[in-house]
Design a protein around this motif. Structure first.
Motif, PDB file in Angstrom:
ATOM      1  N   TRP A 132      10.703  -3.145 -15.526  1.00 17.23           N
ATOM      2  CA  TRP A 132      11.326  -2.154 -14.478  1.00 17.23           C
ATOM      3  C   TRP A 132      10.526  -1.802 -13.416  1.00 17.23           C
ATOM      4  N   GLU A 133       9.162  -1.270 -13.776  1.00 21.70           N
ATOM      5  CA  GLU A 133       8.557  -0.539 -12.795  1.00 21.70           C
ATOM      6  C   GLU A 133       7.694  -1.642 -11.705  1.00 21.70           C
ATOM      7  N   LEU A 134       7.645  -2.727 -12.622  1.00 21.48           N
ATOM      8  CA  LEU A 134       6.905  -3.827 -11.703  1.00 21.48           C
ATOM      9  C   LEU A 134       7.593  -4.467 -10.806  1.00 21.48           C
ATOM     10  N   ALA A 191       8.886  -2.998  -3.188  1.00 21.15           N
ATOM     11  CA  ALA A 191       8.344  -2.150  -2.279  1.00 21.15           C
ATOM     12  C   ALA A 191       7.107  -2.876  -1.541  1.00 21.15           C
ATOM     13  N   LEU A 192       6.255  -3.461  -2.300  1.00 20.67           N
ATOM     14  CA  LEU A 192       5.095  -3.954  -1.599  1.00 20.67           C
ATOM     15  C   LEU A 192       5.541  -5.418  -1.125  1.00 20.67           C
ATOM     16  N   ASP A 193       6.225  -6.059  -1.349  1.00 18.55           N
ATOM     17  CA  ASP A 193       6.941  -7.484  -0.429  1.00 18.55           C
ATOM     18  C   ASP A 193       7.189  -6.908   0.721  1.00 18.55           C
ATOM     19  N   ASN A 194       7.987  -5.660   0.834  1.00 18.43           N
ATOM     20  CA  ASN A 194       8.944  -5.461   2.182  1.00 18.43           C
ATOM     21  C   ASN A 194       8.320  -4.194   2.794  1.00 18.43           C
ATOM     22  N   THR A 202      13.471   6.425 -14.893  1.00 14.52           N
ATOM     23  CA  THR A 202      13.894   6.512 -13.236  1.00 14.52           C
ATOM     24  C   THR A 202      12.791   6.739 -12.579  1.00 14.52           C
ATOM     25  N   THR A 203      12.518   6.125 -11.402  1.00 13.57           N
ATOM     26  CA  THR A 203      11.150   5.983 -10.763  1.00 13.57           C
ATOM     27  C   THR A 203      11.548   5.724  -9.066  1.00 13.57           C
ATOM     28  N   ALA A 204      10.653   5.988  -8.463  1.00 16.36           N
ATOM     29  CA  ALA A 204      10.478   6.012  -6.933  1.00 16.36           C
ATOM     30  C   ALA A 204       9.028   5.363  -6.431  1.00 16.36           C
ATOM     31  N   VAL A 205       8.835   4.388  -5.727  1.00 14.04           N
ATOM     32  CA  VAL A 205       7.888   3.649  -5.304  1.00 14.04           C
ATOM     33  C   VAL A 205       7.572   3.874  -3.802  1.00 14.04           C
ATOM     34  N   GLY A 206       6.661   4.234  -3.357  1.00 13.69           N
ATOM     35  CA  GLY A 206       6.371   3.995  -1.890  1.00 13.69           C
ATOM     36  C   GLY A 206       5.945   2.730  -1.237  1.00 13.69           C
ATOM     37  N   PRO A 207       6.061   2.707   0.076  1.00 16.90           N
ATOM     38  CA  PRO A 207       5.692   1.443   0.770  1.00 16.90           C
ATOM     39  C   PRO A 207       4.315   0.810   0.687  1.00 16.90           C
ATOM     40  N   TRP A 208       3.410   1.739  -0.105  1.00 16.35           N
ATOM     41  CA  TRP A 208       2.235   1.240  -0.457  1.00 16.35           C
ATOM     42  C   TRP A 208       2.133   0.434  -1.686  1.00 16.35           C
ATOM     43  N   GLY A 209       3.320   0.463  -2.690  1.00  9.87           N
ATOM     44  CA  GLY A 209       3.387  -0.107  -4.169  1.00  9.87           C
ATOM     45  C   GLY A 209       2.918   1.217  -4.926  1.00  9.87           C
ATOM     46  N   ASP A 210       2.784   2.418  -4.446  1.00 13.15           N
ATOM     47  CA  ASP A 210       2.503   3.523  -5.342  1.00 13.15           C
ATOM     48  C   ASP A 210       3.394   4.098  -5.842  1.00 13.15           C
ATOM     49  N   VAL A 211       3.564   4.464  -7.331  1.00  9.90           N
ATOM     50  CA  VAL A 211       4.599   5.213  -7.834  1.00  9.90           C
ATOM     51  C   VAL A 211       4.593   6.661  -7.533  1.00  9.90           C
ATOM     52  N   GLN A 240       3.043   3.273   9.247  1.00  5.76           N
ATOM     53  CA  GLN A 240       1.470   3.230   8.984  1.00  5.76           C
ATOM     54  C   GLN A 240       1.121   1.960   8.193  1.00  5.76           C
ATOM     55  N   VAL A 241       1.699   1.881   7.056  1.00  3.05           N
ATOM     56  CA  VAL A 241       1.520   0.698   6.002  1.00  3.05           C
ATOM     57  C   VAL A 241       1.595  -0.692   6.775  1.00  3.05           C
ATOM     58  N   ARG A 242       2.645  -0.947   7.735  1.00  5.89           N
ATOM     59  CA  ARG A 242       2.988  -1.987   8.434  1.00  5.89           C
ATOM     60  C   ARG A 242       1.713  -2.347   9.351  1.00  5.89           C
TER      61      ARG A 242
END
Ligand SMILES: NC(=O)CCC(=O)C(=O)O
Length: 300
Positions: free
Chosen positions: A187-189, A195-198, A221-230, A252-254
């Motif tokens: 689930w989290e993975l 998130a990380l791929d994109n 239930t979870t939200a993840v950021g563009p850096w792959g961080d929970v 910024q991440v891109r």
């Protein structure tokens, strides 16, 4: 500029009208706490299971979506209406409707990849026994964000997330109900992977766990950021999670890790679908036999 998101991990019971009323109450609570977009879980008006879908199904618009439209309008929030079993033209779909703060439906997404798995001794589930798959993407704009919708099992398909990223999405929302076999590891993975791929935000919204249900949801239930961080997560009880989506973070991440300028699309191009040899049969929606990556291709 940020978008304040509320992820509603709600308890779902066997009474459809109670489920709808409960969802509306939780949406009001989230809106009162400052949420601008409120997202519900997969199958929030019905227990999750192929034996329930027909009985709980309804057209769109119907009683469930009309209630969500009203609460979106009353509270002036976007509502991502998890999913419900939808009936249309003799078929059933697992469908998410999205409502604008004026109550209008601004997007509708029918689960594209049906949950058909068989892990011997653990779990066998075949949505395709009763549901038909959707074929359309669904994106919408909310404040500064472009948002793409998938439903649960859809998160396993990297291609869907990649297409949404190419369409300019900042956030992917997956109402979902993973199970006690796959949930703990996947689930989290999967959320972090997409998130990380994109390099975008991903959130997945589960029902709360009911140990007595025929299908026991993992919750979390979870939200993840563009850096792959929970950014925010929980266990399996009913709760509402809040987080802010900041579109500037993607930029910024891109810039830091410029994947989008580094792809070798000319090296790993997909071949086109081959025509069926037999003119009386055509490729079905889910028949990928005509598609392949040419592993021998190289560019000098
Ligand atoms: N409702 C679903 O699509 C469940 C998906 C799931 O549990 C998985 O492992 O994938």
């Amino acid at each position: 500029m940020a978008l304040r998101l509320a992820l509603v991990q709600m308890s779902v019971g066997i009474n459809k009208m109670d489920n709808i009323a409960h969802a509306c109450k939780l949406i009001r609570e989230a809106a009162n706490k400052g949420a601008q977009l409120v997202a519900l879980p997969e199958c929030f008006n019905s227990p999750y299971g192929t034996k329930y879908f027909k009985e709980y199904s309804e057209p769109i618009p119907g009683p469930t979506t009309m209630s969500l439209a009203q609460v979106a309008k009353d509270c002036k929030v976007y509502v991502v209406g998890g999913s419900i079993p939808e009936s249309d033209d003799g078929h059933l779909y697992n469908t998410c409707s999205v409502f604008a703060p004026n109550g209008e439906i601004i997007a509708k997404y029918r689960k594209m990849h049906l949950f058909d798995i068989d892990v011997p001794g653990k779990i066998r589930f075949q949505e395709s026994e009763v549901l038909k798959a959707g074929n359309r993407f669904a994106t919408f704009n909310a404040g500064p964000c472009t948002i793409g919708i998938g439903i649960c099992y859809d998160i396993r398909f990297a291609e869907l997330a990649q297409i949404y990223a190419q369409k300019g999405c900042h956030l992917l929302l997956y109402p979902g109900a993973f199970n006690m076999t796959t949930g703990p590891l996947h689930w989290e993975l999967l959320q972090r992977a997409r998130a990380l791929d994109n390099q975008l935000y991903v959130a997945a919204i589960s029902p709360a766990r009911d140990e007595n249900a025929s299908y026991i949801a993992w919750g979390h239930t979870t939200a993840v950021g563009p850096w792959g961080d929970v950014l925010v997560t929980t266990d399996h009880e009913e709760t509402i999670l809040y987080t802010d989506i900041e579109t500037e973070k993607l930029k910024q991440v891109r810039e830091n890790i410029p994947l989008n300028n580094q792809r070798r699309l000319n090296v790993y191009t997909r071949t086109k679908p081959v025509q069926s040899q037999n003119p009386t049969t055509s490729l079905k929606n889910n028949d990928m036999s005509g598609y392949q990556i040419d592993v021998n291709q190289h560019v000098d």
